[in-house]
Design an enzyme around this catalytic site. Structure first.
Site, PDB file in Angstrom:
ATOM      1  N   ASP A   1      -0.090  83.264  72.609  1.00  0.00           N
ATOM      2  CA  ASP A   1      -0.651  82.463  72.655  1.00  0.00           C
ATOM      3  C   ASP A   1      -2.029  82.053  72.030  1.00  0.00           C
ATOM      4  O   ASP A   1      -2.521  81.505  71.534  1.00  0.00           O
ATOM      5  CB  ASP A   1      -0.419  81.498  73.813  1.00  0.00           C
ATOM      6  CG  ASP A   1       1.317  81.334  73.469  1.00  0.00           C
ATOM      7  OD1 ASP A   1       1.994  80.585  72.277  1.00  0.00           O
ATOM      8  OD2 ASP A   1       1.781  80.912  74.720  1.00  0.00           O
TER       9      ASP A   1
ATOM     10  N   GLU B   1      -1.250  80.773  68.171  1.00  0.00           N
ATOM     11  CA  GLU B   1       0.182  80.112  68.771  1.00  0.00           C
ATOM     12  C   GLU B   1       0.195  79.280  67.428  1.00  0.00           C
ATOM     13  O   GLU B   1      -1.079  78.607  67.452  1.00  0.00           O
ATOM     14  CB  GLU B   1       0.171  79.484  69.882  1.00  0.00           C
ATOM     15  CG  GLU B   1       1.475  78.547  70.089  1.00  0.00           C
ATOM     16  CD  GLU B   1       2.773  78.793  69.718  1.00  0.00           C
ATOM     17  OE1 GLU B   1       3.634  77.617  70.446  1.00  0.00           O
ATOM     18  OE2 GLU B   1       2.874  79.519  69.393  1.00  0.00           O
TER      19      GLU B   1
END
Length: 252
Positions: free
Chosen positions: A108, A80
């Site tokens: 992420d 992320e």
């Protein structure tokens, strides 16, 4: 809200959030609630990863800043916040190296200990509702989901919370403090209610029209609560490396 975000979050996180919003044609100065939400999500991802390493036996250990054993491998790969092209390159590299299934959506994090991608969620609503939305979107049992709320609740795939209780408590405390500080500034209700936020935005824009050219007075007073918000948790050495990696634009 914009002033709050810039005071509350680490400058690198603010810069990454601005870059991400501009990539999609969004203005952090206008969509301030989204700006705050992106910064919060980024910070939770960094906090999730920070200080967690894997030793020579493959066991997960926690190393505090300044510890001489800093040459250990980071347990989590942060995906992320990276440029999309770079992020997919990282994901493809992980999949080729480990043999894990490639996700349909950018996750992420990647957990090198458990060998799985992780999707982090931060919600202003009920955790179970947001969890189901995430699960329905991802449609993959291979990606682990972990949801946090501003009220201290959390929900994870198969109740496997990945991190130790103390690390998760640190994240929950941070989120709760952000909520309290927003509330003390009269920002929380509009942050939770997007419709109210839009009405407030229109009202603010109208009030700014007559004096658009006049200087704006900004308060630099830091409340006691905000002092606890200052993000001291980030490893300075890793921050510098991540900054160089995350903010470097790929050549076209």
């Amino acid at each position: 809200m914009e002033d709050f975000v810039r005071q509350c979050f680490n400058p690198m996180i603010v810069e990454l959030a601005e870059k991400a919003m501009k990539e999609y044609g969004e203005d952090p100065k206008i969509e301030t609630n989204k700006f705050a939400a992106i910064c919060t999500h980024l910070e939770v991802c960094f906090m999730y990863s920070d200080f967690h390493f894997i030793d020579e036996r493959g066991e997960s250990i926690i190393v505090e800043p300044g510890d001489p054993n800093a040459l250990l491998k980071h347990r989590f790969e942060i995906i992320e916040g990276r440029d999309r092209t770079v992020a997919w390159t990282v994901v493809n590299s992980i999949c080729n190296t480990t043999g894990v299934e490639k996700p349909k959506f950018l996750p992420d994090l990647y957990d090198y200990k458990e060998n799985r991608f992780i999707e982090i969620g931060v919600t202003r609503r009920e955790v179970h509702i947001y969890y189901l939305e995430k699960a329905n979107k991802i449609k993959s049992e291979k990606t682990h989901i972990h949801i946090f709320s501003f009220t201290g609740e959390e929900m994870a795939t198969k109740a496997d919370y990945t991190l130790d209780e103390e690390s998760r408590a640190r994240i929950k405390t941070r989120l709760f403090t952000i909520r309290q500080e927003m509330a003390s500034r009269g920002l929380w209700d509009s942050f939770v209610n997007p419709r109210e936020a839009k009405r407030q935005l229109k009202k603010d824009l109208r009030s700014q029209e007559p004096c658009a050219g006049s200087p704006t007075k900004v308060s630099h007073r830091t409340s006691p609560a905000l002092k606890t918000l200052e993000p001291m948790w980030m490893d300075s050495n890793r921050t510098a490396a991540l900054r160089a990696s995350f903010l470097k634009c790929p050549k076209k």
